[in-house]
Scaffold this motif. Structure first.
Motif, PDB file in Angstrom:
ATOM      1  N   GLY A  59       4.397  -4.493   2.609  1.00  0.00           N
ATOM      2  CA  GLY A  59       2.995  -4.902   2.466  1.00  0.00           C
ATOM      3  C   GLY A  59       2.479  -5.609   3.707  1.00  0.00           C
ATOM      4  O   GLY A  59       1.359  -5.353   4.159  1.00  0.00           O
ATOM      5  N   VAL A  62       1.756  -3.030   6.283  1.00  0.00           N
ATOM      6  CA  VAL A  62       0.491  -2.333   6.018  1.00  0.00           C
ATOM      7  C   VAL A  62      -0.693  -3.231   6.394  1.00  0.00           C
ATOM      8  O   VAL A  62      -1.669  -2.759   7.001  1.00  0.00           O
ATOM      9  CB  VAL A  62       0.404  -1.869   4.548  1.00  0.00           C
ATOM     10  CG1 VAL A  62      -0.992  -1.368   4.211  1.00  0.00           C
ATOM     11  CG2 VAL A  62       1.445  -0.788   4.285  1.00  0.00           C
ATOM     12  N   THR A  66      -3.317  -1.995   9.266  1.00  0.00           N
ATOM     13  CA  THR A  66      -4.739  -1.788   8.955  1.00  0.00           C
ATOM     14  C   THR A  66      -5.620  -2.919   9.484  1.00  0.00           C
ATOM     15  O   THR A  66      -6.833  -2.881   9.274  1.00  0.00           O
ATOM     16  CB  THR A  66      -4.964  -1.658   7.436  1.00  0.00           C
ATOM     17  OG1 THR A  66      -4.650  -2.903   6.800  1.00  0.00           O
ATOM     18  CG2 THR A  66      -4.149  -0.520   6.846  1.00  0.00           C
ATOM     19  N   ALA A  70      -7.148  -3.484   4.360  1.00  0.00           N
ATOM     20  CA  ALA A  70      -6.779  -3.019   3.022  1.00  0.00           C
ATOM     21  C   ALA A  70      -5.652  -3.866   2.457  1.00  0.00           C
ATOM     22  O   ALA A  70      -4.727  -4.251   3.171  1.00  0.00           O
ATOM     23  CB  ALA A  70      -6.354  -1.561   3.072  1.00  0.00           C
ATOM     24  N   PRO A  72      -2.434  -4.046   0.123  1.00  0.00           N
ATOM     25  CA  PRO A  72      -1.431  -3.160  -0.466  1.00  0.00           C
ATOM     26  C   PRO A  72      -0.922  -3.676  -1.812  1.00  0.00           C
ATOM     27  O   PRO A  72      -0.670  -4.871  -1.973  1.00  0.00           O
ATOM     28  CB  PRO A  72      -0.308  -3.174   0.575  1.00  0.00           C
ATOM     29  CG  PRO A  72      -0.444  -4.492   1.259  1.00  0.00           C
ATOM     30  CD  PRO A  72      -1.894  -4.867   1.195  1.00  0.00           C
ATOM     31  N   GLU A 101       0.423   6.111   6.088  1.00  0.00           N
ATOM     32  CA  GLU A 101      -0.637   5.163   5.744  1.00  0.00           C
ATOM     33  C   GLU A 101      -1.951   5.911   5.847  1.00  0.00           C
ATOM     34  O   GLU A 101      -2.283   6.458   6.886  1.00  0.00           O
ATOM     35  CB  GLU A 101      -0.618   3.950   6.677  1.00  0.00           C
ATOM     36  CG  GLU A 101      -1.532   2.810   6.249  1.00  0.00           C
ATOM     37  CD  GLU A 101      -2.997   3.052   6.617  1.00  0.00           C
ATOM     38  OE1 GLU A 101      -3.854   2.881   5.716  1.00  0.00           O
ATOM     39  OE2 GLU A 101      -3.271   3.433   7.759  1.00  0.00           O
ATOM     40  N   TYR A 105      -3.139   5.222   0.230  1.00  0.00           N
ATOM     41  CA  TYR A 105      -1.730   4.959  -0.069  1.00  0.00           C
ATOM     42  C   TYR A 105      -0.952   4.716   1.213  1.00  0.00           C
ATOM     43  O   TYR A 105      -1.354   5.140   2.297  1.00  0.00           O
ATOM     44  CB  TYR A 105      -1.101   6.139  -0.821  1.00  0.00           C
ATOM     45  CG  TYR A 105      -1.585   6.222  -2.237  1.00  0.00           C
ATOM     46  CD1 TYR A 105      -0.942   5.524  -3.254  1.00  0.00           C
ATOM     47  CD2 TYR A 105      -2.709   6.974  -2.557  1.00  0.00           C
ATOM     48  CE1 TYR A 105      -1.406   5.576  -4.549  1.00  0.00           C
ATOM     49  CE2 TYR A 105      -3.179   7.039  -3.856  1.00  0.00           C
ATOM     50  CZ  TYR A 105      -2.519   6.329  -4.847  1.00  0.00           C
ATOM     51  OH  TYR A 105      -2.983   6.372  -6.129  1.00  0.00           O
ATOM     52  N   LYS A 127      -0.397   1.319  -3.092  1.00  0.00           N
ATOM     53  CA  LYS A 127      -1.809   1.721  -3.148  1.00  0.00           C
ATOM     54  C   LYS A 127      -2.564   0.707  -2.305  1.00  0.00           C
ATOM     55  O   LYS A 127      -2.288  -0.488  -2.369  1.00  0.00           O
ATOM     56  CB  LYS A 127      -2.317   1.693  -4.583  1.00  0.00           C
ATOM     57  CG  LYS A 127      -3.786   2.101  -4.708  1.00  0.00           C
ATOM     58  CD  LYS A 127      -4.184   2.228  -6.169  1.00  0.00           C
ATOM     59  CE  LYS A 127      -5.614   2.670  -6.334  1.00  0.00           C
ATOM     60  NZ  LYS A 127      -5.924   3.960  -5.744  1.00  0.00           N
ATOM     61  N   THR A 128      -3.499   1.171  -1.507  1.00  0.00           N
ATOM     62  CA  THR A 128      -4.287   0.251  -0.689  1.00  0.00           C
ATOM     63  C   THR A 128      -5.745   0.270  -1.138  1.00  0.00           C
ATOM     64  O   THR A 128      -6.308   1.342  -1.371  1.00  0.00           O
ATOM     65  CB  THR A 128      -4.184   0.619   0.808  1.00  0.00           C
ATOM     66  OG1 THR A 128      -4.602   1.970   1.009  1.00  0.00           O
ATOM     67  CG2 THR A 128      -2.763   0.448   1.318  1.00  0.00           C
TER      68      THR A 128
END
Length: 161
Positions: A59, A62, A66, A70, A72, A101, A105, A127-128
């Protein structure tokens, strides 16, 4: 690591946005109410908390990839393997490698090692959601600063964020 609050990552050690990898560290506390039931006289970190640790590292990766656009959320775990016991006081090296990514998702591979020995690994699907759809941006950003993710992002971006 603060088990009761699901704060599994202590510090981000390395972040490579181009390669899509993150390495973090985490120290299992010597005492926790979790160990009272898992197991009396033989305290072990539950496998589900090891999975959560890998999910949190994924997470954070991610979030960095991003640029905090977003949030996660854990959706599934595949091919999880607990390869050895993790006891109180263990120094964990947690890694995440992003495989995908986009399209709402993210998919990452997580791994936990102790002294270079692999003790757990799995594939994490997240899921983002855009942060404007969830009321967590302030809390997540604060936690990311606590563990050094924001500083690692700054370094990874060559001083530009």
């Amino acid at each position: 690591m603060h088990l009761e609050y699901f704060q599994m990552i202590d510090r981000i050690e390395a972040l490579d946005l181009e390669a899509g990898t993150l390495t973090a560290s985490s120290t299992v506390p010597m005492e926790s109410p979790v160990f009272e039931g898992h197991f009396p006289d033989m305290p072990l970190v539950p496998g589900v908390l090891l999975i959560e640790t890998m999910a949190q590292a994924s997470g954070f990766l991610v979030l960095a990839k991003t640029g905090f656009a977003a949030m996660p959320f854990l959706m599934s775990v595949d091919s999880a393997k607990m390869r050895d016991f993790v006891e109180p006081g263990a120094e964990l090296t947690v890694s995440a490698a992003l495989e995908h990514e986009g399209s709402g998702y993210a998919v990452a591979k997580g791994r936990i090692q102790i002294d270079g020995k692999r003790v757990a690994d799995c594939q994490i699907k997240l899921k983002t959601l855009p942060f404007d759809q969830v009321p967590l941006a302030r809390i997540v950003r604060a936690r990311s600063e606590e563990v050094g993710l924001v500083a690692a992002m700054d370094t990874a971006n060559g001083g530009r964020q």
